[in-house]
Design an enzyme around this catalytic site. Structure first.
Site, PDB file in Angstrom:
ATOM      1  CG  HIS A 280      12.587 -17.307 -39.687  1.00  0.00           C
ATOM      2  ND1 HIS A 280      13.724 -17.158 -40.057  1.00  0.00           N
ATOM      3  CD2 HIS A 280      12.286 -18.851 -39.888  1.00  0.00           C
ATOM      4  CE1 HIS A 280      14.256 -18.078 -40.530  1.00  0.00           C
ATOM      5  NE2 HIS A 280      13.327 -19.093 -40.587  1.00  0.00           N
ATOM      6  NE  ARG A 345      13.035 -21.488 -37.630  1.00  0.00           N
ATOM      7  CZ  ARG A 345      12.120 -22.141 -38.536  1.00  0.00           C
ATOM      8  NH1 ARG A 345      10.689 -21.897 -38.282  1.00  0.00           N
ATOM      9  NH2 ARG A 345      12.513 -22.514 -39.528  1.00  0.00           N
TER      10      ARG A 345
END
Lengths: 656, 247, 231
Positions: A280, A345
């Site tokens: 992330h 992401r």
């Protein structure tokens, strides 16, 4: 006959296929499957026992729904209350194809975005179904009293998220996961109160019981008394989450582990695509060696924050406020003009890594490296005003300040990627049934919906879709053939499972070596992050496999677990989990090594385009890699499930 | 930093327990409070002493699993969870007393871990809206005024950590319960069960052995999510209304 | 299969909130009484005759609809019942709170809350003792301070000529003020009046206002008498 050993690491077995999805147009499959799945007479449901491991969104919603339906449910979680499962930490939101904004959203578009976001490595049928039931989830949650954000007109508000160009994300400030989980938890508690669900909190599943090829129960340890218990049932559901903690540092909770899935894997359940992990992009950077976990900040921050690093290395030590506009490199906006800061992401993470590798990282040096990029809200504060920014992101800003001691209203935030989600998991068919009949896997624990990369706000959607709407409809097809033959607790398979668990506990407590469990876990995490993290190479992965093997050998020789088996013993709990991570880590590296292409979160340095983007190899790798346990001294066996794209055309992903 | 920790050690629910003193060195101010305890535990393990048992899970302030009394304050000197408390809130040389939550409704399991099952049982008794899966109308069928939704959200922020009970001089669970009753009571969907909910939950609360509320406000001051006292008043009002309706 | 929803049958007969409600309602009755009582006391500033007339009038209040002293007895009975309920609820809650935490903290912060809690409990006990004394003094005339007189005003003036009597009364008034300060706020909370942050402010303000008025209003006559301001 044993298949030949490939690359000295694995063997290849028979291909597998999902046989549960009905034929026909993709939009009609789910309706058809619900119709075809056998029904269970309400009077018979109370004779059927279902075990559910895990009480996150996928587990709690399944428990509540099956309990409501009248089955006997036994629900297990390692936390002290089902409300604490890590779904609670999800911040940003939940996607649903409601098209309340009238911006051209549809089931098909959500399906398309999810498949594309997953870099064409997910199963079309499952992903379509996910998009199809997404709208029902919002209805269900609103009916339960989930306090979604609303507009002044009283209707639900939406925002947009990375990787898409419509507003379909429902949210409850930065606590969407919490609010959805509390909704599911309350529904579960209602059933506990009604007696249809029996709750076993502070219980950890340590073994799966397989009798005559069917999953028939689990061995669980009562973490307070240490009692090793046998629980038998007609079906077992694993909703035990992902395995990101194999990296030690991740955004997962301290207790998140792979043990339930791994024990099932060792009993014959295939583990699919273990190397697909999501890093992330917007986490708070590591501050030192003591760090026990990483904290994520919702990627919704990327809606208004602008990501940059200094153009020149020598500016990296400066106060960011003193670096003029012309010396800043807003690299995502530069590289991806159409999506800008809202690229998926995997791309945002890898570019942050690239910037830091170029020596343009910011923040304090950890080791001799700066790992951080700026996420700047100055422009947004100027445009919207500080109050509006506070209303949208206040809790995230507060959290950042609490952890770093810096005020993001004044100074740009520093962010760095961290392990967040694992797309891989136990292999399941369209019915969410694993390769062991009677074993069902839902939520992050399965592999099916996100391919090689998950889009933001899709994990909550999948967990609740599986638990509320999919599993209850598919498991009945299996349960309709029950109640299955009762099993005696003296059955050899049960005794064997129980003995194995007790033996393992005794062994762990008896080694009494020199190193703590955490030190092994940290070392494993370091190996995984270094060689099986954001960028993977042939050489690195081979090295990692060797390192993990010797670390595992040392673990079983030299770990120190103090305390007794018959009380709360947190070292013992951790030791069992780390032992399983040490086996999983190796499989992840083997999977990553064998997949000589880049796709989504799996980036192989050897497979990239000229400008450094992930380069898929659809000719060779358009399949799910489902691994069969090869035995303690054997080698894993790869079963390929070929992916067929009928509804969506395969394309090279582009967010430029 | 060098610190002196005085930690409650208790081997099991039946053990009497007592305070044990541990000196600790090399604490950095960037550590979270629980990471400081991790360091202590690594040291204890190296010395062959059993590590201190304490609960924590998400370590980002949302799951509600962690929570200890630090120098007589629930979750310590800042308004946050124990996991989000950082050592920069302390000074070199400080003495820190660490105890488990104390309430008879929260029996100690071991060291700093307590059993908060009583909070779950309060929710079981009525802290929900009965909405069977698949039976829900469209989410936009009933608009909800933004102010009501915002108040519901404010109350729904409760993480169930139990700090309110720990901080309350009467070991009362009213803030926890009031938050849930306020959350569900603000929604149109929560109205059909509103009376039954408050009657049942308040009954369960007393059965669990929590004390009564004396409106001192320590709970709200200790609440890491800043849940205001008015949720208790809301609950009291709801209870009066429910009793009138039943009469 | 549908699941039954909440069964509302578990309510114990004396839930703690019910006890609190009893305390709040009886407390509000006392506040009303106290304000009226204070008003009566202040009559002394209008002169002894006015005060005596007021005292006499209390006995005749409501006649001929009520028999003589009828109103007085209704008041007395109401107050007595309130007092018994108020105190009994308080003692029950007190003991429940004790049982809710049998193992105490080694270290505890929150001194103010502890002080308020103790002031409510021990201050309440002190007020109870004072009420008995006060009744013996001005109602049954069992206790005589500064001699015996046959009208209320003289008795009042004579009593507060004694410094120690003034001190006893001032201490009781202080206890009462403290009790009201938290008690009025607490009653508002219990009766469901605090529904927003603004309402909480108002409720605090009302509590402070009433407490100040009562303390000043009750303290004026004895102090004035002691200082010889009342002829």
């Amino acid at each position: 006959m044993t298949a030949p050993l490939i690359e000295g690491l694995y063997r290849e077995g028979e291909p597998i296929a999902d046989t549960a999805a009905p034929a026909g147009p993709i939009a009609e499959k789910w309706t058809q499957r619900k119709f075809d799945a056998k029904l269970v007479n309400p009077a018979n449901r109370r004779k059927l026992d279902v075990i559910i491991v895990g009480t996150g969104l996928a587990g709690a919603s399944a428990g509540a729904t099956l309990g409501e339906a009248g089955y006997n449910v036994k629900s297990f979680c390692y936390q002290d209350s089902p409300r604490r499962a890590h779904s609670i930490a999800a911040q940003g939101g939940i996607n649903a194809a409601k098209n309340y904004k009238g911006d051209g959203d549809s089931i098909y578009r959500l399906f398309y975005d999810t498949v594309k976001g997953g870099d064409y490595r997910s199963r079309e049928d499952n992903t379509y179904r996910l998009a199809e039931v997404s709208a029902d989830i919002i209805d269900q949650c609103v009916a339960q009293g989930v306090p979604f954000a609303r507009e002044y007109g009283g209707l639900l508000d939406n925002r947009s998220f990375g990787g898409v160009q419509v507003s379909r994300t429902f949210y409850a400030r930065g606590q969407t996961g919490q609010q959805l989980l509390i909704g599911a938890y309350q529904a579960l508690e209602r059933q506990i109160g009604a007696g249809t669900v029996q709750m076993y909190a502070r219980h950890e599943m340590l073994e799966l019981i397989v009798v005559d090829g069917k999953a028939r129960g689990i061995i669980a340890r009562d973490m307070v008394t240490g009692e090793v218990q046998t629980h038998l049932a007609d079906a077992v559901v694993l909703a035990s989450g992902g395995y990101g903690n194999v990296y030690f540092l991740s955004t997962n909770a301290m207790g998140c582990n792979v043990t339930a899935s791994w024990r099932a894997h060792r009993k014959g359940a295939y583990f699919a695509n273990p190397c697909y992990t999501q890093i992330h992009p917007t986490c708070i950077p590591v501050s030192g060696d003591h760090q026990s976990k990483l904290t994520l900040m919702s990627e919704s921050l990327r809606n208004d924050g602008r990501i940059w690093v200094p153009k020149r290395r020598e500016d990296c030590e400066k106060d960011p406020r003193d670096i003029p506009e012309e010396d800043r490199d807003y690299y995502l906006e530069r590289l991806y003009p159409s999506f800008g800061n809202l690229v998926p992401r995997d791309i945002a993470s890898r570019q942050a890594k690239n910037m830091c590798d170029e020596g343009r990282g910011v923040g304090p040096k950890v080791g001799d490296f700066r790992r951080g990029v700026y996420l700047d809200f100055k422009e947004a504060i100027g445009r919207l005003g500080e109050d509006a920014v506070r209303a949208k992101y206040g809790n995230l800003f507060d959290m950042y300040k609490q952890i770093t001691g810096e005020d993001p209203y004044q100074v740009p935030m520093r962010i760095y990627p961290a392990v967040h989600y694992t797309m891989g998991g136990l292999w399941v068919d369209y019915d969410l049934q694993a390769s062991i009949p009677g074993l069902f896997v839902t939520g992050e624990a399965n592999f099916s919906d996100h391919g090689a990369n998950r889009l933001g706000a899709s994990a909550l959607m999948q967990g609740l879709a599986d638990g509320y709407f999919v599993l209850p409809n598919t498991i009945r097809d299996y349960l309709a053939d029950g109640p299955y033959e009762p099993i005696d607790v003296k059955h050899p398979a049960v005794v064997e499972a129980q003995d194995a668990v007790e033996r393992r506990i005794t062994t762990l407590l008896g080694i009494n070596g020199d190193r703590s469990v955490d030190s092994f876990h940290k070392e494993l995490g370091h190996i995984m992050w270094e060689y099986c993290g954001m960028e993977r190479t042939e050489e690195g992965l081979r090295k990692a496999i060797d390192l993990i093997r010797s670390l595992r050998e040392e673990f079983w020789r030299n770990v120190r677990v103090l305390g007794a088996a018959d009380t709360l013993n947190q070292s013992l709990e951790k030791a069992g989990r780390v032992a399983d991570f040490l086996e999983l880590g190796e499989l992840m590296c083997i999977d990553a090594l064998h997949r000589r292409e880049s796709c989504g979160g799996h980036f192989r340095a050897e497979s990239q385009t000229e400008d450094g983007e992930a380069l898929r190899n659809d000719d060779q790798f358009l399949y799910v890699g489902a691994w069969e346990w090869g035995g303690d001294n054997g080698d894993p066996v790869l079963h390929k499930e070929l992916l067929e794209y009928e509804a969506i055309e395969l394309k090279q992903r582009s967010y430029k | 930093m060098k610190l002196t920790l005085k930690i409650w050690r208790q081997n099991g629910p039946e053990d009497k327990g007592g305070v044990v003193t541990y000196p600790i060195e090399g604490v950095s101010e960037d550590m979270s409070f629980l990471e400081m305890l991790d360091v202590l535990n690594e040291g204890l393990t190296a010395k062959g002493e059993e590590p201190v048992a304490f609960d924590s899970d998400c370590r980002e302030g949302i799951c509600g699993m962690c929570g200890v009394m630090i120098n007589g304050e629930a979750h310590g000197p800042e308004r946050t969870t124990t996991c989000q408390l950082h050592m920069r809130s302390f000074r070199d040389g400080d003495e820190i007393v660490i105890e488990p939550w104390r309430a008879d409704a929260f029996p100690v399991i071991k060291d700093l871990c307590v059993d908060r099952g009583s909070l779950d049982r309060i929710i079981q008794s009525g802290g929900y809206i009965s909405a069977n899966t698949g039976s829900a109308p469209d989410a936009h069928a009933t608009p909800v005024p933004k102010d009501d939704a915002d108040r519901a959200f404010m109350a729904a922020e409760c993480i169930g950590c139990g700090a309110c009970v720990a901080a309350c001089p009467n070991a009362s669970g009213m803030l926890f319960m009031g938050a849930k009753i306020t959350h569900l009571g603000e929604f149109p969907q929560g109205q059909p069960e509103r009376d039954a909910r408050v009657l049942s939950m308040t009954g369960q609360h007393d059965e669990e052995g929590f004390g009564g509320c004396t409106n001192l406000g320590e709970c709200s001051r200790a609440c890491p999510k800043g849940i205001p006292l008015n949720v208790i008043s809301q609950m009291n009002g709801d209870l009066l209304r429910a009793q009138r309706h039943r009469a | 299969m549908a699941t039954s929803t909440i069964s509302a049958g578990k309510r114990p007969r004396t839930g703690s909130i019910l006890l609190k409600t009893v305390m709040a309602v009886t407390g509000v009755i006392f506040v009303g009484f106290i304000l009226a009582h204070m008003y009566g006391n202040l009559m002394i500033f209008a002169g002894k005759d006015s005060f005596n007339e007021y005292a006499h009038h209390l006995r005749e209040f409501g006649t001929p609809m009520l028999p003589e002293k009828g109103f007085l007895w209704i008041m007395r009975i109401t107050l007595l019942v309130s007092l018994v309920l108020h105190a009994a609820s308080a003692f029950l809650l007190w003991s429940r709170a004790g049982r809710a935490r049998t193992v105490r903290y080694v270290q505890r912060k929150g001194e103010w809350a502890t002080f308020v809690k103790r002031s409510m409990r021990w201050g309440g006990v002190a007020l109870l003792v004072f009420v008995v004394f006060h009744l013996l003094h001005f109602t049954t005339l069992t206790i005589n301070i500064g001699g015996t007189y046959d009208n209320p005003a003289d008795r009042l003036v004579a009593s507060f000529g004694e410094w120690w009597a003034v001190l006893i009364y001032l201490f009781a008034i202080a206890c009462l003020g403290m009790h009201l300060l938290h008690g009025i706020w607490s009653a508002g909370m219990t009766l469901g009046l605090n529904t927003s942050l603004d309402m909480a402010e108002r409720l605090r303000l009302v509590a402070i206002l009433v407490a100040v008025v009562v303390v000043v209003g009750f303290a004026l006559p004895p102090v004035a008498i002691f200082l010889g301001l009342i002829p």
